[in-house]
Write a protein that holds these residues in place. Structure first.
Motif, PDB file in Angstrom:
ATOM      1  N   HIS A 251       0.940  -1.430   0.089  1.00 51.49           N
ATOM      2  CA  HIS A 251       0.021   0.155  -0.088  1.00 51.49           C
ATOM      3  C   HIS A 251       0.902   1.281   0.020  1.00 51.49           C
ATOM      4  CE1 HIS A 251      -2.288   3.129   1.865  1.00 51.49           C
ATOM      5  NE2 HIS A 251      -3.248   2.812   1.093  1.00 51.49           N
ATOM      6  N   ASP A 252       1.826   1.325   1.027  1.00 56.14           N
ATOM      7  CA  ASP A 252       2.703   2.512   1.038  1.00 56.14           C
ATOM      8  C   ASP A 252       3.735   2.753   0.150  1.00 56.14           C
ATOM      9  OD1 ASP A 252       1.183   2.848   3.298  1.00 56.14           O
ATOM     10  OD2 ASP A 252       2.785   3.277   4.903  1.00 56.14           O
ATOM     11  N   LEU A 253       3.887   1.489  -0.637  1.00 57.59           N
ATOM     12  CA  LEU A 253       5.044   1.782  -1.826  1.00 57.59           C
ATOM     13  C   LEU A 253       4.333   2.219  -2.996  1.00 57.59           C
ATOM     14  CD1 LEU A 253       7.459  -1.148  -1.217  1.00 57.59           C
ATOM     15  CD2 LEU A 253       8.039   1.459  -0.834  1.00 57.59           C
ATOM     16  N   ARG A 254       3.102   1.666  -3.201  1.00 58.83           N
ATOM     17  CA  ARG A 254       2.261   1.847  -4.591  1.00 58.83           C
ATOM     18  C   ARG A 254       1.988   3.454  -4.852  1.00 58.83           C
ATOM     19  NH1 ARG A 254      -2.234  -0.361  -3.412  1.00 58.83           N
ATOM     20  NH2 ARG A 254      -1.674  -2.645  -4.255  1.00 58.83           N
ATOM     21  N   SER A 255       1.797   3.969  -3.781  1.00 56.82           N
ATOM     22  CA  SER A 255       1.531   5.447  -4.038  1.00 56.82           C
ATOM     23  C   SER A 255       2.886   6.261  -4.468  1.00 56.82           C
ATOM     24  CB  SER A 255       1.013   6.399  -2.753  1.00 56.82           C
ATOM     25  OG  SER A 255       0.780   7.527  -2.946  1.00 56.82           O
ATOM     26  N   PRO A 256       3.836   6.302  -3.916  1.00 56.11           N
ATOM     27  CA  PRO A 256       5.182   6.971  -4.419  1.00 56.11           C
ATOM     28  C   PRO A 256       5.595   6.633  -5.624  1.00 56.11           C
ATOM     29  CG  PRO A 256       5.562   5.539  -2.433  1.00 56.11           C
ATOM     30  CD  PRO A 256       4.077   5.701  -2.445  1.00 56.11           C
ATOM     31  N   LEU A 257       5.578   5.174  -5.897  1.00 51.86           N
ATOM     32  CA  LEU A 257       5.650   4.649  -7.159  1.00 51.86           C
ATOM     33  C   LEU A 257       5.067   5.170  -8.174  1.00 51.86           C
ATOM     34  CD1 LEU A 257       6.822   0.736  -6.417  1.00 51.86           C
ATOM     35  CD2 LEU A 257       8.162   2.411  -7.098  1.00 51.86           C
ATOM     36  N   SER A 258       3.639   5.235  -7.965  1.00 43.43           N
ATOM     37  CA  SER A 258       2.710   5.876  -9.038  1.00 43.43           C
ATOM     38  C   SER A 258       3.156   7.331  -9.124  1.00 43.43           C
ATOM     39  CB  SER A 258       1.392   5.638  -8.641  1.00 43.43           C
ATOM     40  OG  SER A 258       0.953   4.448  -8.361  1.00 43.43           O
ATOM     41  N   ILE A 259       3.588   8.101  -8.295  1.00 43.27           N
ATOM     42  CA  ILE A 259       4.016   9.314  -8.534  1.00 43.27           C
ATOM     43  C   ILE A 259       5.253   9.566  -9.189  1.00 43.27           C
ATOM     44  CG2 ILE A 259       4.770  11.335  -7.201  1.00 43.27           C
ATOM     45  CD1 ILE A 259       2.872  10.739  -5.042  1.00 43.27           C
ATOM     46  N   ILE A 260       6.272   8.921  -8.913  1.00 39.18           N
ATOM     47  CA  ILE A 260       7.383   8.667  -9.635  1.00 39.18           C
ATOM     48  C   ILE A 260       7.053   8.418 -11.064  1.00 39.18           C
ATOM     49  CG2 ILE A 260       9.562   7.666  -9.880  1.00 39.18           C
ATOM     50  CD1 ILE A 260       9.749   7.359  -6.795  1.00 39.18           C
ATOM     51  N   MET A 262       4.338   8.752 -12.878  1.00 39.91           N
ATOM     52  CA  MET A 262       3.793   9.770 -13.445  1.00 39.91           C
ATOM     53  C   MET A 262       4.724  10.884 -13.660  1.00 39.91           C
ATOM     54  SD  MET A 262       0.293  11.813 -12.141  1.00 39.91           S
ATOM     55  CE  MET A 262       1.285  12.405 -10.564  1.00 39.91           C
ATOM     56  N   SER A 263       5.504  11.356 -12.859  1.00 42.83           N
ATOM     57  CA  SER A 263       6.610  12.221 -12.934  1.00 42.83           C
ATOM     58  C   SER A 263       7.405  12.015 -14.215  1.00 42.83           C
ATOM     59  CB  SER A 263       7.201  12.721 -11.855  1.00 42.83           C
ATOM     60  OG  SER A 263       6.287  13.159 -10.750  1.00 42.83           O
ATOM     61  N   VAL A 264       8.041  10.963 -14.197  1.00 45.64           N
ATOM     62  CA  VAL A 264       9.082  10.521 -15.172  1.00 45.64           C
ATOM     63  C   VAL A 264       8.231  10.333 -16.601  1.00 45.64           C
ATOM     64  CG1 VAL A 264      10.511   8.502 -16.001  1.00 45.64           C
ATOM     65  CG2 VAL A 264      10.432   9.117 -13.595  1.00 45.64           C
ATOM     66  N   ASP A 265       7.120   9.976 -16.605  1.00 45.17           N
ATOM     67  CA  ASP A 265       6.293   9.847 -17.875  1.00 45.17           C
ATOM     68  C   ASP A 265       6.262  11.285 -18.399  1.00 45.17           C
ATOM     69  OD1 ASP A 265       6.123   7.128 -17.968  1.00 45.17           O
ATOM     70  OD2 ASP A 265       4.339   7.116 -17.088  1.00 45.17           O
ATOM     71  N   PHE A 266       5.847  12.186 -17.502  1.00 45.49           N
ATOM     72  CA  PHE A 266       5.480  13.688 -17.828  1.00 45.49           C
ATOM     73  C   PHE A 266       6.662  14.182 -18.235  1.00 45.49           C
ATOM     74  CE2 PHE A 266       4.797  18.196 -16.643  1.00 45.49           C
ATOM     75  CZ  PHE A 266       3.433  18.338 -17.358  1.00 45.49           C
ATOM     76  N   TRP A 267       7.953  13.927 -17.635  1.00 43.89           N
ATOM     77  CA  TRP A 267       9.298  14.709 -18.012  1.00 43.89           C
ATOM     78  C   TRP A 267       9.572  14.120 -19.432  1.00 43.89           C
ATOM     79  CZ3 TRP A 267      14.098  13.262 -14.751  1.00 43.89           C
ATOM     80  CH2 TRP A 267      15.454  14.300 -15.193  1.00 43.89           C
ATOM     81  N   LEU A 268       9.437  12.904 -19.668  1.00 41.10           N
ATOM     82  CA  LEU A 268       9.827  12.263 -20.949  1.00 41.10           C
ATOM     83  C   LEU A 268       9.123  12.421 -22.071  1.00 41.10           C
ATOM     84  CD1 LEU A 268      11.256   8.692 -19.560  1.00 41.10           C
ATOM     85  CD2 LEU A 268      12.515  11.012 -20.243  1.00 41.10           C
ATOM     86  N   GLN A 289       9.601  11.056  -2.904  1.00 39.97           N
ATOM     87  CA  GLN A 289       9.056   9.820  -2.676  1.00 39.97           C
ATOM     88  C   GLN A 289      10.192   8.887  -2.757  1.00 39.97           C
ATOM     89  OE1 GLN A 289       5.803   9.827  -2.739  1.00 39.97           O
ATOM     90  NE2 GLN A 289       6.028  12.299  -3.083  1.00 39.97           N
ATOM     91  N   VAL A 290      11.236   9.098  -3.137  1.00 38.59           N
ATOM     92  CA  VAL A 290      12.232   7.700  -3.294  1.00 38.59           C
ATOM     93  C   VAL A 290      12.747   7.840  -1.404  1.00 38.59           C
ATOM     94  CG1 VAL A 290      14.823   7.366  -3.600  1.00 38.59           C
ATOM     95  CG2 VAL A 290      13.206   7.773  -5.513  1.00 38.59           C
ATOM     96  N   GLN A 291      12.989   8.878  -0.908  1.00 37.69           N
ATOM     97  CA  GLN A 291      13.099   9.022   0.515  1.00 37.69           C
ATOM     98  C   GLN A 291      12.384   8.136   1.300  1.00 37.69           C
ATOM     99  OE1 GLN A 291      13.873  13.338   1.231  1.00 37.69           O
ATOM    100  NE2 GLN A 291      16.092  13.171   0.628  1.00 37.69           N
ATOM    101  N   HIS A 292      11.104   8.571   1.107  1.00 34.82           N
ATOM    102  CA  HIS A 292       9.991   7.963   1.784  1.00 34.82           C
ATOM    103  C   HIS A 292       9.677   6.385   1.704  1.00 34.82           C
ATOM    104  CE1 HIS A 292       6.044   7.119   3.495  1.00 34.82           C
ATOM    105  NE2 HIS A 292       5.572   6.590   2.217  1.00 34.82           N
ATOM    106  N   MET A 293      10.231   5.920   0.471  1.00 41.24           N
ATOM    107  CA  MET A 293      10.277   4.536   0.156  1.00 41.24           C
ATOM    108  C   MET A 293      11.468   3.995   1.162  1.00 41.24           C
ATOM    109  SD  MET A 293       8.911   3.651  -3.907  1.00 41.24           S
ATOM    110  CE  MET A 293      10.358   4.662  -4.510  1.00 41.24           C
TER     111      MET A 293
END
Length: 468
Positions: A251-260, A262-268, A289-293
């Motif tokens: 549960h707690d890893l899904r959210s930051p991974l999704s944000i990462i 989404m951010s990478v897709d947006f960036w690329l 998000q990486v620090q949280h994980m």
């Protein structure tokens, strides 16, 4: 009836009654008071005594077969054996360590102090008990004070003499041809066992040996059953904890991974042109998000390591003032972003004995939590004092905040795994719900305690102790 017997012959009548198992030979005048009559009466008394002994032993055997434990068997012996032999004290010692050690397993006396208690042990080799086992003969000591004068180095004899015991009868217990221990009957009066019939006692002891051995086996099986049940319960708890870990991690890893993602897709995305500031914002968000994980994974690893019993402490002397000053300085920079100040109270001079890395985990967790829940512009206070009365020598460290406090119903679960409060961090900071649980385990591994003093709306003071 034989040809030589006369009708109404009292001797023949008595013998026929004994053959039928009727052991009451009537009134004293029913048999002549001569040698044959006396012998028949003595035979009847002996048979009656043997019958009573066998009934008593059969009753205990039934109880053993019904699952009676060894201590219960011995309590029955103590309560009911006086009709067969006098005593003020009964003790049982068993052979352990492959027959090398004699260890007291049970003892009872209703009117004398017990100085030779359960757990007392001595080597068998060279002792008088070794002789008893070798000969298979009970030993009677009718004057223990005199025996102690001849054996002044006998610690066990000295103890029972101090208890008030003056005579004893020691019987070897042998089951299935193997010695298993000793049964001790003791009296506060000297010469209690002058008239004991050794043969009768040997017969009783032989059956008692089997009964005691069965009782011991039942007790051992019951102990093994309890140990297995405890292990199964612990396995169930660990399995539930594992499932909780996996659920929380997913549960707690899904959210930051999704944000990462989404951010990478947006960036690329080649259709989107990002400014330098927008790129920095995306990278900063990815970094958070990486620090949280990483925090979550490190916490999960810490908990699993501690639960597996692999927490190793490297305790060294730590200067209390220097340690807390560094911690306050480390958190002051982060707190300043919220307008919060971290203050260090004066710390008495002295050292703490602790694992510095693990202790830093505890104090960092308590200070970061205080900063998370502290209102902007408030002060978080850190300090340490001598542990004080009721705690023993050592240190008591504390972290005090001016946050919302803790509800009474939430305190019980505060230091449990994945506990989260109804109050929310003032800066919307993330939390794994494991920090306080890890801190509790670390403090307890050091031999200390951790707790909180709080009232809703009046802030909270988290504290922990470290023994000297």
């Amino acid at each position: 009836m034989s040809d030589d017997a006369m009708p109404g012959d009292p001797y023949l009548s008595a013998i026929e009654r004994l053959i039928r198992g009727e052991l009451d030979l009537g009134a004293p005048g029913d048999l002549p008071d001569d040698a044959l009559g006396s012998a028949l009466r003595e035979l009847a008394a002996t048979l009656q005594q043997q019958r009573n002994e066998q009934r008593w032993l059969d009753r205990i055997t039934v109880s053993i077969n019904a699952g009676l434990l060894l201590d219960d068997v011995l309590s029955m012996v103590y309560a009911d054996f006086r009709g067969m032999i006098p005593y003020d004290r009964i003790g049982l010692a068993l052979l352990e360590d492959n027959g090398q050690t004699v260890r007291s397993r049970w003892a009872k006396s209703t009117r004398l102090p017990l100085l030779l208690r359960r757990g007392y042990e001595a080597p068998l080799a060279g002792s008088s008990l070794e002789t008893i086992l070798r000969t298979g003969q009970p030993r009677i000591l009718n004057d223990l004070e005199a025996y102690l004068c001849h054996k002044p180095n006998s610690d066990s004899t000295r103890r029972i003499v101090e208890e008030g015991i003056r005579s004893s009868l020691t019987c070897p217990l042998v089951a299935n041809g193997e010695p298993v221990g000793f049964l001790f009957f003791s009296s506060a009066e000297p010469h209690t066992y002058d008239e004991v019939h050794i043969e009768r006692f040997q017969r009783i002891a032989a059956q008692l040996s089997v009964i005691v051995e069965k009782g011991r086996m039942v007790s051992e099986l019951a102990g093994q059953k309890r140990a297995i049940e405890r292990q199964n319960e612990e396995l169930r708890r660990l399995d539930e904890l594992k499932n909780t870990f996996l659920g929380i991690a997913a549960h707690d890893l899904r959210s930051p991974l999704s944000i990462i993602q989404m951010s990478v897709d947006f960036w690329l995305d080649p259709r989107i042109s990002l400014s330098s500031n927008e790129t920095d914002t995306i990278l900063s968000d990815i970094q958070r998000q990486v620090q949280h994980m990483l925090v979550l994974l490190n916490d999960l690893l810490d908990v699993t390591q501690i639960e597996a019993g692999k927490l190793e402490l490297n305790q060294t002397p730590i200067n209390a003032m220097a340690f807390l000053s560094e911690a306050v300085e480390r958190h002051a920079r982060l707190a300043s972003r919220k307008g919060t100040r971290v203050h260090l109270d004066p710390v008495p001079p002295g050292n703490m004995a602790a694992d510095e890395y693990r202790l830093r985990q505890v104090i960092d967790n308590l200070i970061s939590n205080a900063v998370k829940y502290a209102p902007a512009g408030s002060v978080v206070t850190v300090g340490a004092v001598p542990a004080g009365p009721g705690v023993g020598p050592g240190w008591r460290m504390y972290v005090q905040d001016k946050g919302p406090g803790i509800l009474p119903e939430e305190r019980a679960q505060l230091f449990q795994d994945f506990s989260r409060l109804s109050s929310r961090p003032t800066g919307d900071e993330s939390s794994t719900g494991l920090g306080l649980a890890i801190s509790r385990r670390i403090v307890e591994a050091h031999g200390g305690q951790i707790g909180v003093d709080s009232e809703p709306g009046a802030g909270a003071t988290f504290w922990f102790t470290l023994p000297e």
